[in-house]
Design an enzyme around this catalytic site. Structure first.
Site, short mmCIF file in Angstrom:
data_model
loop_
_atom_site.label_atom_id
_atom_site.label_comp_id
_atom_site.label_asym_id
_atom_site.label_seq_id
_atom_site.Cartn_x
_atom_site.Cartn_y
_atom_site.Cartn_z
CD GLN A 113 -3.50 0.53 2.42
OE1 GLN A 113 -4.35 -0.14 1.90
NE2 GLN A 113 -2.40 0.69 2.47
CE LYS A 114 -5.61 11.40 4.77
NZ LYS A 114 -5.07 11.90 5.94
#
Length: 173
Positions: free
Chosen positions: A64-65
């Site tokens: 995830q970012k």
């Protein structure tokens, strides 16, 4: 699953955007089964026995970012970087390309070979490995050995071949 420092197994790191299929892939490699996975917070790690003599430590790092800034902390002793992409997700290929470029620019990965796994080839709209390699700009990589292989973590297709190739890359390096 604490990291056992006495293991001198080659370290292989799975990276890629969230939902690329890294945890499903690792679970399939280690258990031969498909498991329901939730987004990885932090990492999963396991030892993969390829044959009687060879075992690899495989790290699966959350994509995830918010997690990607931590990727560089996993690069020590990395022998092969395995970048997993969802080959059916056309919309995120440029994001994947940027994430890959960024991590490959890290000093610790200098000269480390790259294996790209174009996952989800079981899906009807998945791209060919030629399309994926073009969109990731793999032909533009300078001074790095790379390979790309299509696979399906869900069906277990192509995983053994991929990790046999990864093992060869380690032995060559």
């Amino acid at each position: 699953m604490g990291h056992n420092h006495s293991c001198t197994c080659p370290q292989v790191i799975l990276m890629g955007l969230d939902s690329a299929g890294k945890s499903t892939l690792l679970a399939h490699l280690l258990t031969g089964q498909v498991m329901d996975t939730s987004p990885t917070i932090g990492f999963n790690v396991g030892n993969l026995d390829l044959d009687k003599k060879t075992s690899l430590t495989v790290w699966d790092v959350g994509g995830q970012k918010s997690m990607r800034t931590n990727w560089r902390f996993y690069l020590d002793d990395c022998q092969v970087l395995v970048f997993v992409v969802d080959s059916s997700d056309h919309a995120r290929m440029s994001e994947a390309q940027k994430a890959l470029k960024k991590i490959l620019s890290d000093e610790k990965l200098r000269g480390v070979p790259l294996m790209v796994l174009a996952n989800k080839k079981d899906l009807p709209n998945s791209m060919t490995i030629r399309e994926v390699s073009t969109l990731l700009d793999l032909p533009g990589l300078v001074g790095r050995r790379w390979q790309i292989q299509a696979c399906s973590a869900l069906q277990g297709l192509g995983l053994n071949q991929a990790f046999t190739s990864i093992n060869k890359m380690i032995k060559k390096n």
